[in-house]
Design an enzyme around this catalytic site. Structure first.
Site, mmCIF file in Angstrom:
data_model
loop_
_atom_site.group_PDB
_atom_site.id
_atom_site.type_symbol
_atom_site.label_atom_id
_atom_site.label_comp_id
_atom_site.label_asym_id
_atom_site.label_seq_id
_atom_site.Cartn_x
_atom_site.Cartn_y
_atom_site.Cartn_z
ATOM 1 N N GLU A 19 0.883 -1.166 0.000
ATOM 2 C CA GLU A 19 0.000 0.000 0.000
ATOM 3 C C GLU A 19 0.920 1.215 0.000
ATOM 4 O OE1 GLU A 19 -2.285 0.911 3.546
ATOM 5 O OE2 GLU A 19 -3.585 2.279 2.429
ATOM 6 N N ARG A 34 6.020 -12.489 9.450
ATOM 7 C CA ARG A 34 6.686 -11.253 9.080
ATOM 8 C C ARG A 34 7.994 -11.158 9.837
ATOM 9 N NH1 ARG A 34 2.420 -7.196 10.014
ATOM 10 N NH2 ARG A 34 3.956 -5.827 9.070
ATOM 11 N N LYS A 85 4.944 0.562 10.207
ATOM 12 C CA LYS A 85 4.861 1.797 9.407
ATOM 13 C C LYS A 85 4.341 2.950 10.250
ATOM 14 C CE LYS A 85 3.906 0.128 4.724
ATOM 15 N NZ LYS A 85 2.933 0.278 3.621
#
Length: 561
Positions: free
Chosen positions: A33, A259, A269
RNA sequence: UGGGGCGUCGCCAAGUGGUAAGGCAACGGGCUUUGGACCCGUCAUUCGCAGGUUCGAAUCCUGCCGCCCCAGCCA
């Protein structure tokens, strides 16, 4: 390096290939994104997706998951492409945007309504949350769940036409409000958001949710294996449900992996954005940031990052990789490739009393002992030099074999010198200068009489050295466990106050005069450094990428404890 | 608590019924004009725990325990 061990995803892909599940096709995608810069955790996913495709003669798409205009920006779409390319991957002409599918996605939504599998719901966000139930109690059905297909169709068209306010209505899937999987309790598929989108501008005021857009985008692109992180495991039933209801080109297989977490660093983020916005770092490319652009500026190379990703593997277990593993990957590459050079970070003046005043010799130095093809260079030597303050101790501890009063050491590629006197500042007592004598017979560093010396230290000629700035970095956070940082009430309190140390009075040998930003070196005995973007011929600035391993420091630490 | 995952050396990670790979880190030693690099060696009698099946179990079964994720109109 070693016969590679096939991870569970590559195993599945190989099995699917031999079972001809998708013919001989393998097609993956990296779906960021555009709401922030890519970081080392994304690198893991990029290496996996592009790697799996390449290893199987397939392709990997770069697709932006740009379905939430309020958080996204073109700055991010550009930086993401730059970073993926820099890492060494090529998506060919397979660059896509979920926003390019908005019309098709809208048509799929219409189909779903016509199938009686989606409806327009008039509940507010708060009400939807209440109706959703909890982990242990089932949800309640929306009052509009029984709304006619015609009415939903009409309302959905009017949502698109902009007749309703943000938040006033949503399109929902008609699944099961009692599902133990909360994601299946009539999830929202479309919401109204009258926000300008960075690519479609004002063409739309309704935007699809991830769960609706992602699976359909994958299908539209003919993706075979849709690799994502563990938190989407609960969404897989919904991914499959959407594709099962509709007449779609194909049904990709979603596979989840863990992850990346790295010790002493944060890969959220949200928090990275806070660091940038809060001015705790100089920007997304601050050399202390775990972003691709930060690592690049710090001096990490694409190869080192790819090696790191290969070393850590891919699995389903939550894990936190030690930052030492990353450092190992850059040291390994730099040891092979970096030009050696002499630099003094904290200069201590040395006068060689018996060296002729005004004489300058050009001594030959090896550029890289690991690679003879890199040749040699000349380094000027003269009567006044600088050495590292750490390389002199007035009262040397045990096992210290550098310079001390009365001791002889080798100046690398130079001469043996012996310290005969120590000059101090009268007031502070600080050592300001060393008076030494050299042995002219040891030119180049060897004693014809076979005499040995315990230490070899680096140096620069005072008259010829360049004055430069050097920036030393340490991890941004104090806590080793990223979870502690992420859950801390105040980000500020977990920041490492000494993550950046700027040294403005350093000296380097003159061969560095034309160092271009990005150029990488080993400063002998210190570490790997690169010229920073701020560097100019007038004022050279170097970043320490990573120090060399330092067994002397270990010995001292052990002695101290 | 409902659902979904995961537990193999300090950190990663192979192994999927035949008797615990490898990398990082650490620790010894060698070599060395970088206390770097390199080389040699050490580093899980045991796989979260407890039972069971089997000639044989990290791998199969049962029961516990622990950790992670999910209640955004974020992705």
């Amino acid at each position: 390096m070693h016969a590679e061990v096939v991870d569970f995803i590559r195993r599945i892909v190989a099995d699917d290939l031999s079972a001809k599940k998708n013919g001989d096709r393998v097609r993956t995608r990296f779906p960021p994104e555009p709401n922030g810069y890519l970081h080392i955790g994304h690198a893991k996913s990029i290496c996996l997706n592009f790697g799996v495709a390449a290893e199987n003669g397939g392709v990997c798409h770069l697709r932006y998951d740009d379905t939430n205009p309020s958080k996204e920006d073109v700055e991010y779409v550009e930086s993401i492409q730059e970073d993926v390319r820099w890492l060494g991957y090529d998506w060919g002409d397979h660059l896509y945007f979920a926003s390019d599918y908005f019309e098709q996605l809208y048509q799929f939504a219409i189909q779903l309504i016509q199938l009686g599998k989606a409806y327009v719901c008039d509940l507010s966000a708060d009400e939807i949350r209440e109706y959703r139930g909890t982990l242990t109690e089932p949800g309640r059905e929306s009052p509009q769940r029984g709304r006619s297909i015609e009415e939903s169709l009409d309302l959905f068209e009017r949502m698109r036409a902009g007749e309703f306010e943000d938040g006033s209505r949503v399109l929902r899937a008609w699944i099961d409000m009692a599902s133990p999987n909360i994601n299946m309790r009539d999830p929202v598929l479309y919401r109204i958001q009258k926000t300008t989108h960075h690519r479609t501008h004002d063409a739309w005021c309704i935007y699809p949710m991830y769960d609706f857009a992602h699976c359909l985008s994958d299908s539209l692109e003919g993706i075979t294996h849709s690799l994502c992180t563990l938190e989407f495991e609960d969404h897989r039933p919904l991914y499959d449900w959407v594709l099962d209801q509709l007449d779609v080109p194909c049904h990709p297989q979603q596979i989840e992996f863990a992850r990346l977490n790295l010790s002493y660093t944060v890969l959220s983020k949200r928090i990275l954005l806070q660091l940038v916005d809060g001015g705790h770092v100089s920007g997304w490319d601050d050399p202390r940031m775990p972003t691709i652009s930060g690592l690049r500026r710090r001096g990490y190379t694409p190869q080192s990052i790819r090696d790191f990703c290969a070393a850590i593997g891919v699995a389903k277990r939550d894990s936190t990789v030690a930052i030492a593993q990353l450092e190992h990957s850059i040291r390994e590459e730099m040891n092979r490739r970096a030009q050696r050079v002499m630099a003094v970070l904290r200069p201590l003046r040395v006068v060689i009393e018996n060296y002729p005043e005004g004489q300058v010799e050009e001594l030959e130095a090896v550029n890289n002992p690991e690679d003879a093809s890199m040749g040699t260079r000349k380094v000027p030597f003269s009567r006044v030099l600088y050495i590292e303050r750490d390389d002199f101790r007035e009262d040397p501890p045990r096992k210290f074999f550098r310079l001390a009063p009365g001791r002889e050491v080798r100046l690398r590629y130079g001469y043996f010198i012996t310290c005969i006197d120590v000059v101090k500042d009268e007031c502070s007592g600080e050592v300001t200068e060393l008076r030494c004598r050299y042995d002219p017979a040891t030119r180049g560093g060897n004693a014809p009489d076979g005499r040995k010396v315990k230490g070899t230290i680096h140096w620069v000629s005072a008259a010829h050295a360049l004055e430069v700035e050097v920036r030393l970095y340490d991890h941004l956070f104090e806590q080793e466990d990223p979870a502690q940082i992420t859950s801390a009430p105040d980000l500020r309190s977990s920041l490492n106050p000494s993550s950046l140390e700027t040294l403005t009075d350093c000296r380097v040998e003159p061969s560095l005069a034309d160092a271009e930003p990005g150029a990488q070196y080993q400063f002998e005995r210190l570490g790997y450094f690169c010229a920073d973007a701020d560097s100019s011929p007038e004022r050279l600035v170097f970043n320490r990428t990573v120090p060399l391993r330092d067994t002397w420091a270990k010995i001292q630490q052990r002695a101290a404890s």
